[in-house]
Write a protein that holds these residues in place. Structure first.
Motif, PDB file in Angstrom:
ATOM      1  N   ALA A 258     -47.492 -58.198   9.087  1.00  0.00           N
ATOM      2  CA  ALA A 258     -47.374 -57.400   7.870  1.00  0.00           C
ATOM      3  C   ALA A 258     -48.012 -56.032   8.061  1.00  0.00           C
ATOM      4  O   ALA A 258     -49.166 -55.921   8.459  1.00  0.00           O
ATOM      5  CB  ALA A 258     -48.033 -58.129   6.700  1.00  0.00           C
ATOM      6  N   GLY A 259     -47.248 -54.978   7.850  1.00  0.00           N
ATOM      7  CA  GLY A 259     -47.748 -53.617   7.944  1.00  0.00           C
ATOM      8  C   GLY A 259     -47.918 -53.092   9.355  1.00  0.00           C
ATOM      9  O   GLY A 259     -48.380 -51.979   9.544  1.00  0.00           O
ATOM     10  N   LYS A 260     -47.571 -53.882  10.363  1.00  0.00           N
ATOM     11  CA  LYS A 260     -47.727 -53.458  11.748  1.00  0.00           C
ATOM     12  C   LYS A 260     -46.363 -53.150  12.356  1.00  0.00           C
ATOM     13  O   LYS A 260     -45.362 -53.751  11.982  1.00  0.00           O
ATOM     14  CB  LYS A 260     -48.382 -54.550  12.584  1.00  0.00           C
TER      15      LYS A 260
ATOM     16  N   MET B 231     -46.348 -69.466   7.840  1.00  0.00           N
ATOM     17  CA  MET B 231     -45.758 -70.431   8.746  1.00  0.00           C
ATOM     18  C   MET B 231     -46.859 -71.040   9.615  1.00  0.00           C
ATOM     19  O   MET B 231     -47.751 -70.345  10.069  1.00  0.00           O
ATOM     20  CB  MET B 231     -44.738 -69.752   9.656  1.00  0.00           C
ATOM     21  N   LYS B 232     -46.749 -72.306   9.843  1.00  0.00           N
ATOM     22  CA  LYS B 232     -47.695 -72.972  10.737  1.00  0.00           C
ATOM     23  C   LYS B 232     -47.344 -72.610  12.173  1.00  0.00           C
ATOM     24  O   LYS B 232     -46.181 -72.467  12.519  1.00  0.00           O
ATOM     25  CB  LYS B 232     -47.607 -74.484  10.566  1.00  0.00           C
ATOM     26  N   PRO B 233     -48.349 -72.468  13.026  1.00  0.00           N
ATOM     27  CA  PRO B 233     -48.070 -72.209  14.448  1.00  0.00           C
ATOM     28  C   PRO B 233     -47.191 -73.326  15.017  1.00  0.00           C
ATOM     29  O   PRO B 233     -47.294 -74.483  14.605  1.00  0.00           O
ATOM     30  CB  PRO B 233     -49.446 -72.218  15.105  1.00  0.00           C
TER      31      PRO B 233
ATOM     32  N   PRO C  45     -37.171 -65.324   4.968  1.00  0.00           N
ATOM     33  CA  PRO C  45     -38.246 -64.403   5.357  1.00  0.00           C
ATOM     34  C   PRO C  45     -39.575 -65.122   5.540  1.00  0.00           C
ATOM     35  O   PRO C  45     -39.701 -66.294   5.220  1.00  0.00           O
ATOM     36  CB  PRO C  45     -38.305 -63.426   4.184  1.00  0.00           C
ATOM     37  N   GLN C  46     -40.541 -64.375   6.027  1.00  0.00           N
ATOM     38  CA  GLN C  46     -41.902 -64.866   6.272  1.00  0.00           C
ATOM     39  C   GLN C  46     -41.958 -65.801   7.463  1.00  0.00           C
ATOM     40  O   GLN C  46     -42.633 -66.825   7.432  1.00  0.00           O
ATOM     41  CB  GLN C  46     -42.488 -65.568   5.043  1.00  0.00           C
ATOM     42  N   ALA C  47     -41.278 -65.449   8.534  1.00  0.00           N
ATOM     43  CA  ALA C  47     -41.366 -66.238   9.761  1.00  0.00           C
ATOM     44  C   ALA C  47     -42.604 -65.809  10.544  1.00  0.00           C
ATOM     45  O   ALA C  47     -43.458 -65.095  10.027  1.00  0.00           O
ATOM     46  CB  ALA C  47     -40.092 -66.070  10.586  1.00  0.00           C
ATOM     47  N   TRP C  48     -42.677 -66.201  11.774  1.00  0.00           N
ATOM     48  CA  TRP C  48     -43.856 -65.956  12.600  1.00  0.00           C
ATOM     49  C   TRP C  48     -43.956 -64.486  13.018  1.00  0.00           C
ATOM     50  O   TRP C  48     -42.961 -63.787  13.157  1.00  0.00           O
ATOM     51  CB  TRP C  48     -43.811 -66.846  13.827  1.00  0.00           C
ATOM     52  N   ALA C  49     -45.169 -64.042  13.271  1.00  0.00           N
ATOM     53  CA  ALA C  49     -45.422 -62.649  13.650  1.00  0.00           C
ATOM     54  C   ALA C  49     -45.518 -62.470  15.164  1.00  0.00           C
ATOM     55  O   ALA C  49     -45.203 -61.413  15.687  1.00  0.00           O
ATOM     56  CB  ALA C  49     -46.718 -62.159  13.001  1.00  0.00           C
ATOM     57  N   ILE C  50     -45.955 -63.491  15.872  1.00  0.00           N
ATOM     58  CA  ILE C  50     -46.167 -63.393  17.316  1.00  0.00           C
ATOM     59  C   ILE C  50     -45.390 -64.506  18.010  1.00  0.00           C
ATOM     60  O   ILE C  50     -45.482 -65.670  17.624  1.00  0.00           O
ATOM     61  CB  ILE C  50     -47.666 -63.512  17.661  1.00  0.00           C
ATOM     62  N   TYR C  51     -44.630 -64.102  19.022  1.00  0.00           N
ATOM     63  CA  TYR C  51     -43.842 -65.043  19.808  1.00  0.00           C
ATOM     64  C   TYR C  51     -44.208 -64.853  21.275  1.00  0.00           C
ATOM     65  O   TYR C  51     -44.189 -63.727  21.770  1.00  0.00           O
ATOM     66  CB  TYR C  51     -42.338 -64.781  19.638  1.00  0.00           C
ATOM     67  N   GLN C  52     -44.521 -65.934  21.960  1.00  0.00           N
ATOM     68  CA  GLN C  52     -44.774 -65.891  23.398  1.00  0.00           C
ATOM     69  C   GLN C  52     -43.816 -66.863  24.066  1.00  0.00           C
ATOM     70  O   GLN C  52     -43.808 -68.051  23.740  1.00  0.00           O
ATOM     71  CB  GLN C  52     -46.208 -66.281  23.723  1.00  0.00           C
ATOM     72  N   VAL C  53     -43.015 -66.325  24.983  1.00  0.00           N
ATOM     73  CA  VAL C  53     -42.043 -67.129  25.715  1.00  0.00           C
ATOM     74  C   VAL C  53     -42.409 -67.043  27.190  1.00  0.00           C
ATOM     75  O   VAL C  53     -42.514 -65.955  27.741  1.00  0.00           O
ATOM     76  CB  VAL C  53     -40.607 -66.606  25.491  1.00  0.00           C
ATOM     77  N   ARG C  54     -42.585 -68.205  27.824  1.00  0.00           N
ATOM     78  CA  ARG C  54     -42.959 -68.242  29.243  1.00  0.00           C
ATOM     79  C   ARG C  54     -41.825 -68.866  30.040  1.00  0.00           C
ATOM     80  O   ARG C  54     -41.254 -69.882  29.653  1.00  0.00           O
ATOM     81  CB  ARG C  54     -44.229 -69.055  29.445  1.00  0.00           C
ATOM     82  N   GLU C  55     -41.532 -68.225  31.161  1.00  0.00           N
ATOM     83  CA  GLU C  55     -40.638 -68.816  32.154  1.00  0.00           C
ATOM     84  C   GLU C  55     -41.339 -68.669  33.491  1.00  0.00           C
ATOM     85  O   GLU C  55     -41.345 -67.583  34.080  1.00  0.00           O
ATOM     86  CB  GLU C  55     -39.269 -68.134  32.167  1.00  0.00           C
ATOM     87  N   TRP C  56     -41.968 -69.756  33.927  1.00  0.00           N
ATOM     88  CA  TRP C  56     -42.780 -69.795  35.133  1.00  0.00           C
ATOM     89  C   TRP C  56     -43.860 -68.727  35.077  1.00  0.00           C
ATOM     90  O   TRP C  56     -44.739 -68.818  34.251  1.00  0.00           O
ATOM     91  CB  TRP C  56     -41.919 -69.749  36.386  1.00  0.00           C
ATOM     92  N   LYS C  57     -43.788 -67.674  35.874  1.00  0.00           N
ATOM     93  CA  LYS C  57     -44.873 -66.691  35.895  1.00  0.00           C
ATOM     94  C   LYS C  57     -44.644 -65.523  34.939  1.00  0.00           C
ATOM     95  O   LYS C  57     -45.531 -64.700  34.760  1.00  0.00           O
ATOM     96  CB  LYS C  57     -45.067 -66.154  37.312  1.00  0.00           C
ATOM     97  N   ARG C  58     -43.495 -65.430  34.339  1.00  0.00           N
ATOM     98  CA  ARG C  58     -43.199 -64.325  33.431  1.00  0.00           C
ATOM     99  C   ARG C  58     -43.457 -64.736  31.986  1.00  0.00           C
ATOM    100  O   ARG C  58     -43.130 -65.846  31.580  1.00  0.00           O
ATOM    101  CB  ARG C  58     -41.741 -63.890  33.570  1.00  0.00           C
ATOM    102  N   VAL C  59     -44.029 -63.810  31.217  1.00  0.00           N
ATOM    103  CA  VAL C  59     -44.309 -64.062  29.809  1.00  0.00           C
ATOM    104  C   VAL C  59     -43.783 -62.891  28.986  1.00  0.00           C
ATOM    105  O   VAL C  59     -44.104 -61.730  29.258  1.00  0.00           O
ATOM    106  CB  VAL C  59     -45.823 -64.228  29.545  1.00  0.00           C
TER     107      VAL C  59
ATOM    108  N   GLU D 168     -47.869 -64.680  10.454  1.00  0.00           N
ATOM    109  CA  GLU D 168     -46.810 -64.506   9.458  1.00  0.00           C
ATOM    110  C   GLU D 168     -46.384 -63.058   9.403  1.00  0.00           C
ATOM    111  O   GLU D 168     -47.214 -62.157   9.483  1.00  0.00           O
ATOM    112  CB  GLU D 168     -47.287 -64.947   8.076  1.00  0.00           C
ATOM    113  N   ASP D 169     -45.082 -62.846   9.262  1.00  0.00           N
ATOM    114  CA  ASP D 169     -44.508 -61.513   9.189  1.00  0.00           C
ATOM    115  C   ASP D 169     -43.402 -61.521   8.147  1.00  0.00           C
ATOM    116  O   ASP D 169     -42.412 -62.245   8.301  1.00  0.00           O
ATOM    117  CB  ASP D 169     -43.955 -61.110  10.560  1.00  0.00           C
ATOM    118  N   PRO D 170     -43.540 -60.741   7.060  1.00  0.00           N
ATOM    119  CA  PRO D 170     -42.513 -60.733   6.020  1.00  0.00           C
ATOM    120  C   PRO D 170     -41.181 -60.156   6.503  1.00  0.00           C
ATOM    121  O   PRO D 170     -40.145 -60.400   5.882  1.00  0.00           O
ATOM    122  CB  PRO D 170     -43.117 -59.867   4.910  1.00  0.00           C
ATOM    123  N   ASP D 171     -41.183 -59.427   7.622  1.00  0.00           N
ATOM    124  CA  ASP D 171     -39.955 -58.847   8.160  1.00  0.00           C
ATOM    125  C   ASP D 171     -39.359 -59.677   9.291  1.00  0.00           C
ATOM    126  O   ASP D 171     -38.432 -59.238   9.970  1.00  0.00           O
ATOM    127  CB  ASP D 171     -40.218 -57.419   8.655  1.00  0.00           C
TER     128      ASP D 171
END
Length: 94
Positions: free
Chosen positions: A82-84, A1-3, A61-75, A51-54
């Protein structure tokens, strides 16, 4: 998946509603439910990468592996891949 980067609250919430995380560690049938439970009701920034197969987006399947959500000062960061073992962390920036 592209970022992907989204900077609109409604689009972020709609995106998260389509993400399911399975496998080892942190899992959820709907990432939006978890994000809302943690108090991120009006996120201003989302970044997804890797990318993460799970990880699934719109039941594919094969969506993103890392998600960062920010709401003002909270992240909220969900990281895995894969395998982590997936983990979640909430931090507050100064």
């Amino acid at each position: 998946m592209k970022p992907i980067t989204i900077q609109d609250s409604d689009q972020i919430l709609n995106f998260l509603a389509e993400v399911a995380l399975r496998g080892k560690g942190f899992t959820t049938d709907c990432l939006l439910d978890y994000v809302l439970d943690e108090g991120f009701t009006e996120p201003i920034y989302l970044n997804a990468s890797g990318e993460d197969p799970d990880a699934f987006y719109k039941d594919q399947p094969q969506a993103w592996a890392i998600y960062q959500v920010r709401e003002w000062k909270r992240v909220l960061t969900v990281s895995g891949g894969a395998g982590k073992e997936r983990r979640v962390q909430i931090t507050e920036t100064p």
